[in-house]
Motif scaffolding. Structure first.
Motif: not given
Length: 484
Positions: A228, A232, A252, A369, A373, A384, A388, A392
């Protein structure tokens, strides 16, 4: 009363050293992350990001959830630790050999030949970590947050320093992979130094058998969580290539540095403390709510603040080449602000022995997810990323739903614990953004936004009489006086 004070003091010390640990780690990661981003291009970060999920899953496999089972055991036995230690060593070797020969398949999925030997080198990290799982569980179980902090800080400093030298010498993506390998190896060695427990051949195989139903669910949940977290990177690497993956992964990583500062601070103690009071439901709920208020108090201003200054920070610290990642960072910081709270709710569920709920909830999140995506990738990376984040945020209330079923935690109480800090932080960021909108010098804009937002947030907290602020300040002042 002595027991109550003892638990409260241990929890406070754990949070303090968890904060010190993660604060210094993130500061070092901040400095070395900037240097590495200056020395290397997005493509190299993207290559490593593509395979991060595989090493993360491999680490979960060799751990197999038994470290959580050790922490959840009220009685400590050397034979239990021995069983976990030797099991992990065996699993580490077996899984590494499997992935060693599967590396060409991973490279083929991404159509990137360079990944074959990069995989084989990077995956050494979980062989190194297999030697430290039982030691880490021992330190966590005994609330030895100070020693865990010291191990991680030293490991970050040494591994990052060596990685920077390698990047400067032209080792490109090998420098990034080396940083991870060395961090795990060094932190494992230092945990051995701090832990009094040593492995022997006195093994209680019944512990593995008895805790297997619980541990296998934790294992599957950890694997799903890693997928998870990296979904991405997996899909961007497949559909958009290494450079686009590197841009997103940079965003990220800065988001991760922010929320993990809070998340890891509470995780240093939450599982052990929640387990220790699980026989007293009212007391356990009181402990949980206090931790949630603390997490919200720190997480929202920190993550929303990072989003506020994302563009100025990225351009000034990393360079114009990383500007695309700033837009992603502004979006994913919203989800990052809620992650420490979701983690606390999930850990409460685990402390109740309901690893099955944790597993199935994580599985459904992962499936949602991946499907969303894949369906949205033709519409671009921005779409995307928004999907995401939205998923969440929705899942925060899924975790709460199950926590409510296992306790008397009501939605109204949960919102009272979280919303005041979320709204205060959001309001502060909006006001700060409007007041500083006329500034054009990036350095002045960055500095003014950080200072003004911090002062406004603390002012709002004092004006509202936030008890968590008073308790935090009192504890810090106490530790400062006795020079811990």
């Amino acid at each position: 009363m002595r027991e109550e004070e003892s638990l409260k003091e241990k929890t406070a010390k754990g949070l303090f050293w968890g904060g010190m640990n993660n604060g210094i780690q993130q500061l070092l990661g901040f400095v070395f992350g900037i240097i590495m981003a200056r020395l290397l291009v997005p493509e190299y970060f993207g290559l490593v990001a593509m395979i991060t999920v595989f090493s993360a899953v491999a680490n979960a496999l060799q751990n197999s959830g038994f470290s959580t089972a050790l922490i959840n055991e009220k009685e400590q036995k050397d034979s239990n630790y021995n069983a976990v230690f030797w099991f992990n060593i065996g699993m580490g070797v077996v899984v590494y050999l499997i992935l060693f020969f599967c590396s060409p398949l991973i490279a083929s999925y991404y159509d990137e030949p360079r990944l074959v030997w990069l995989c084989r080198y990077a995956f050494l990290s979980f062989v190194f970590s297999s030697w430290g799982v039982a030691q880490a569980a021992y330190l966590y179980k005994n609330l030895r947050a100070k020693q865990l902090a010291q191990a991680n800080i030293i490991a970050v400093l040494l591994s990052s320093g060596i990685a920077v030298v390698m990047a400067w010498l032209g080792f490109t993506y090998w420098a990034i992979a080396t940083q991870t390998n060395l961090f795990i190896l060094i932190s494992t060695l230092i945990r051995w130094h701090f832990s009094e427990w040593r492995p022997t051949l006195s093994i209680d195989f019944s512990f593995i058998k008895r805790t297997f139903p619980f541990s296998i669910k934790i294992l599957l949940s950890e694997i799903l969580t890693q997928i998870n977290n990296n979904v991405m990177n997996i899909l961007l690497g497949r559909y958009f290539g290494s450079t686009a993956t590197g841009q997103y992964n940079q965003a990220y990583q800065w988001n991760f540095k922010g929320y993990s500062l809070v998340q890891n601070m509470v995780k240093q103690v939450d599982q052990a403390v929640l387990v220790s009071v699980r026989d007293d439901q009212e007391r356990q709920l009181m402990v949980l709510r206090k931790m949630i208020r603390f997490a919200a108090f720190v997480s929202f201003p920190l993550l929303l603040g990072i989003g506020l200054v994302a563009k100025e920070f990225i351009v000034l610290a990393l360079g114009e080449i990383w500007l695309t990642s700033a837009g992603y960072l502004q979006i994913i910081c919203i989800a990052g602000a809620f992650i420490p709270i979701s983690t606390l709710l999930a850990d409460l569920i685990i402390s109740k022995g309901r690893s099955d709920i944790f597993m199935w909830s994580t599985l459904v999140l992962g499936v949602c997810q991946i499907v969303a995506l894949i369906l949205l990738h033709p519409y671009g990376i921005g779409t995307m990323v928004h999907a995401y984040v939205a998923l969440n945020l929705v899942w925060l209330f899924v975790w709460f739903f199950f926590a409510h079923k296992l306790t008397t935690y009501r939605l109204l109480h949960f919102l009272k614990d979280v919303l005041p800090f979320a709204l205060a932080a959001a309001g502060v960021m909006v006001v700060t953004g409007l007041v500083t909108a006329g500034l054009h010098n990036l350095w002045l804009l960055l500095l003014s936004r950080v200072v003004l937002a911090a002062l406004l947030y603390l002012g709002v907290m004092r004006l509202c009489g936030a008890q968590i602020l008073k308790e935090s300040m009192d504890f810090i002042q106490k530790k400062w006086r006795i020079n811990i």
